[in-house]
Write a protein that holds these residues in place. Structure first.
Motif, mmCIF file in Angstrom:
data_model
loop_
_atom_site.group_PDB
_atom_site.id
_atom_site.type_symbol
_atom_site.label_atom_id
_atom_site.label_comp_id
_atom_site.label_asym_id
_atom_site.label_seq_id
_atom_site.Cartn_x
_atom_site.Cartn_y
_atom_site.Cartn_z
ATOM 1 N N CYS A 1 0.819 -1.213 0.000
ATOM 2 C CA CYS A 1 0.000 0.000 0.000
ATOM 3 C C CYS A 1 0.856 1.268 0.000
ATOM 4 C CB CYS A 1 -0.978 0.011 1.172
ATOM 5 S SG CYS A 1 -0.254 0.413 2.777
ATOM 6 N N PHE A 2 2.184 1.144 0.194
ATOM 7 C CA PHE A 2 3.060 2.319 0.235
ATOM 8 C C PHE A 2 2.968 3.171 -1.026
ATOM 9 C CE2 PHE A 2 6.318 0.387 3.455
ATOM 10 C CZ PHE A 2 5.306 0.330 4.400
ATOM 11 N N PRO A 3 3.024 2.570 -2.239
ATOM 12 C CA PRO A 3 2.965 3.405 -3.452
ATOM 13 C C PRO A 3 1.696 4.234 -3.537
ATOM 14 C CG PRO A 3 3.755 1.211 -3.998
ATOM 15 C CD PRO A 3 3.274 1.152 -2.587
ATOM 16 N N ALA A 4 0.553 3.677 -3.133
ATOM 17 C CA ALA A 4 -0.703 4.427 -3.190
ATOM 18 C C ALA A 4 -0.683 5.584 -2.192
ATOM 19 C CB ALA A 4 -1.885 3.500 -2.911
ATOM 20 N N VAL A 5 -0.194 5.320 -0.993
ATOM 21 C CA VAL A 5 -0.096 6.379 0.014
ATOM 22 C C VAL A 5 0.801 7.503 -0.496
ATOM 23 C CG1 VAL A 5 0.821 6.935 2.302
ATOM 24 C CG2 VAL A 5 -0.607 4.909 1.991
ATOM 25 N N ASP A 6 1.961 7.145 -1.037
ATOM 26 C CA ASP A 6 2.896 8.143 -1.563
ATOM 27 C C ASP A 6 2.283 8.920 -2.726
ATOM 28 O OD1 ASP A 6 5.708 9.239 -1.739
ATOM 29 O OD2 ASP A 6 5.532 8.377 -3.742
ATOM 30 N N PHE A 7 1.538 8.218 -3.597
ATOM 31 C CA PHE A 7 0.913 8.844 -4.758
ATOM 32 C C PHE A 7 -0.041 9.956 -4.333
ATOM 33 C CE2 PHE A 7 -2.471 9.106 -7.928
ATOM 34 C CZ PHE A 7 -1.775 9.175 -9.117
ATOM 35 N N PHE A 8 -0.905 9.672 -3.378
ATOM 36 C CA PHE A 8 -1.899 10.673 -2.964
ATOM 37 C C PHE A 8 -1.281 11.773 -2.108
ATOM 38 C CE2 PHE A 8 -4.617 6.794 -3.562
ATOM 39 C CZ PHE A 8 -5.182 7.237 -4.744
ATOM 40 N N GLU A 9 -0.287 11.429 -1.307
ATOM 41 C CA GLU A 9 0.383 12.461 -0.517
ATOM 42 C C GLU A 9 1.062 13.480 -1.431
ATOM 43 O OE1 GLU A 9 1.522 10.327 3.728
ATOM 44 O OE2 GLU A 9 2.988 10.326 2.099
ATOM 45 N N ARG A 10 1.742 13.006 -2.465
ATOM 46 C CA ARG A 10 2.460 13.902 -3.368
ATOM 47 C C ARG A 10 1.519 14.823 -4.138
ATOM 48 N NH1 ARG A 10 7.810 12.780 -4.633
ATOM 49 N NH2 ARG A 10 8.689 10.923 -3.628
ATOM 50 N N ARG A 11 0.299 14.378 -4.367
ATOM 51 C CA ARG A 11 -0.656 15.177 -5.152
ATOM 52 C C ARG A 11 -1.644 15.932 -4.283
ATOM 53 N NH1 ARG A 11 1.538 11.298 -7.501
ATOM 54 N NH2 ARG A 11 1.997 11.242 -9.737
ATOM 55 N N GLY A 12 -1.494 15.843 -2.983
ATOM 56 C CA GLY A 12 -2.367 16.589 -2.079
ATOM 57 C C GLY A 12 -3.811 16.115 -2.104
ATOM 58 N N ILE A 13 -4.031 14.850 -2.430
ATOM 59 C CA ILE A 13 -5.383 14.288 -2.454
ATOM 60 C C ILE A 13 -5.663 13.625 -1.111
ATOM 61 C CG2 ILE A 13 -6.906 12.580 -3.544
ATOM 62 C CD1 ILE A 13 -5.350 12.990 -6.130
ATOM 63 N N GLY A 14 -6.761 14.039 -0.470
ATOM 64 C CA GLY A 14 -7.105 13.474 0.825
ATOM 65 C C GLY A 14 -7.441 11.994 0.722
ATOM 66 N N PHE A 15 -7.021 11.224 1.714
ATOM 67 C CA PHE A 15 -7.274 9.784 1.690
ATOM 68 C C PHE A 15 -7.349 9.238 3.099
ATOM 69 C CE2 PHE A 15 -2.721 10.173 2.003
ATOM 70 C CZ PHE A 15 -2.325 9.110 2.813
ATOM 71 N N ILE A 16 -7.936 8.061 3.214
ATOM 72 C CA ILE A 16 -7.877 7.287 4.449
ATOM 73 C C ILE A 16 -7.280 5.932 4.114
ATOM 74 C CG2 ILE A 16 -9.944 8.435 5.357
ATOM 75 C CD1 ILE A 16 -11.392 5.695 4.945
ATOM 76 N N VAL A 17 -6.805 5.224 5.124
ATOM 77 C CA VAL A 17 -6.329 3.861 4.958
ATOM 78 C C VAL A 17 -7.339 2.927 5.611
ATOM 79 C CG1 VAL A 17 -4.545 2.178 5.580
ATOM 80 C CG2 VAL A 17 -3.893 4.464 4.800
ATOM 81 N N ALA A 18 -7.872 1.996 4.816
ATOM 82 C CA ALA A 18 -8.821 1.008 5.318
ATOM 83 C C ALA A 18 -8.132 -0.346 5.358
ATOM 84 C CB ALA A 18 -10.064 0.949 4.433
ATOM 85 N N VAL A 19 -7.968 -0.905 6.541
ATOM 86 C CA VAL A 19 -7.287 -2.191 6.707
ATOM 87 C C VAL A 19 -8.291 -3.299 6.404
ATOM 88 C CG1 VAL A 19 -5.982 -3.670 8.264
ATOM 89 C CG2 VAL A 19 -5.814 -1.172 8.469
ATOM 90 N N ASN A 20 -8.102 -3.977 5.283
ATOM 91 C CA ASN A 20 -8.990 -5.059 4.872
ATOM 92 C C ASN A 20 -8.616 -6.318 5.635
ATOM 93 O OD1 ASN A 20 -10.939 -6.514 3.543
ATOM 94 N ND2 ASN A 20 -9.851 -6.621 1.601
ATOM 95 N N GLU A 21 -9.485 -6.748 6.529
ATOM 96 C CA GLU A 21 -9.166 -7.860 7.421
ATOM 97 C C GLU A 21 -9.582 -9.186 6.787
ATOM 98 O OE1 GLU A 21 -10.932 -6.715 11.180
ATOM 99 O OE2 GLU A 21 -9.068 -5.704 11.719
ATOM 100 N N PHE A 22 -8.620 -9.852 6.191
ATOM 101 C CA PHE A 22 -8.867 -11.132 5.542
ATOM 102 C C PHE A 22 -8.997 -12.240 6.583
ATOM 103 C CE2 PHE A 22 -7.053 -8.646 2.147
ATOM 104 C CZ PHE A 22 -7.683 -9.116 1.005
#
Length: 214
Positions: free
Chosen positions: A133-154
């Motif tokens: 999930c690191f690349p997605a977090v970095d992608f949105f942080e760099r573009r200033g897009i608000g996001f949350i992290v949802a932990v998918n519990e398998f």
């Protein structure tokens, strides 16, 4: 005794057809669902969508084994090659359009196109492969897009607390971390509600900050 089709009941004359109440069309909000390969993005979009979701899944083949390692997700047999699309109505004034991004590195060039006009994002994290999930977090942080992290519990996966995930991913205290089961509509809707609350909070903070000096 009452009957379902009681012939003694007089037939009712059809009433007038009422036109829809006038008013502005609902605001459409574009939300991305991102994360690593096999994190549950297609399942998430399909579970919450009120329409038949559009999916671009293809079967995995032996040729893709080196590009899409299945360590930790050995049961996975398909992969998204373009996007997933779904829709959910929040209320009369707001409709969310959901775009699931492809998880594999070779399809990341599509992320730039998909994020155009996006209001925010849900980043699904799979604790079996948390680094994905690191690349997605970095992608949105760099573009200033608000996001949350949802932990998918398998099923069968280790349960980490939100703060453990926050520390492992290196998230700031302002980014919400929620638990989620991507298979359940109610759980996915809860994650989307958490994202909307976060975006509203970001908007309030931004509007309350003093303007830049001339």
């Amino acid at each position: 005794m009452a009957y379902a089709n009681d012939c003694d009941t007089p037939a009712l004359a059809p009433g007038p057809v009422l036109a829809p109440a006038p008013g502005p069309p609902p605001a459409t909000l574009k939300i991305l669902v991102a994360g690593g390969f096999g994190a549950g993005k297609t399942t998430f979009v399909g579970a919450v969508s009120e329409i038949e979701p559009l999916s671009t899944e293809e079967l995995l083949s032996g040729l893709s084994a080196s590009a899409d390692p299945l360590l930790g997700v050995e049961e996975k047999t398909t992969t998204t090659v373009a996007l997933d699309f779904g829709r959910i109505t929040l209320d009369r004034g707001h409709v969310l359009y959901l775009f699931g991004t492809p998880g594999q590195h070779r399809f990341w060039f599509l992320w730039e196109e998909l994020c155009a006009g996006a209001l925010g994002a849900v980043v699904l994290a799979d604790t079996r492969r948390l680094a994905d999930c690191f690349p997605a977090v970095d992608f949105f942080e760099r573009r200033g897009i608000g996001f949350i992290v949802a932990v998918n519990e398998f099923d069968g996966g280790h349960r980490y607390g939100p703060e453990e995930v926050r520390d492992a991913v290196g998230l700031g205290p302002e980014v919400p971390v929620v638990r989620c089961d991507a298979r359940l509509s109610s759980s996915g809707t809860g994650a989307l509600a958490a994202l909307v609350r976060h975006l509203l909070c970001m908007s309030t903070v931004s509007s309350s900050e003093p303007g830049e000096p001339p």
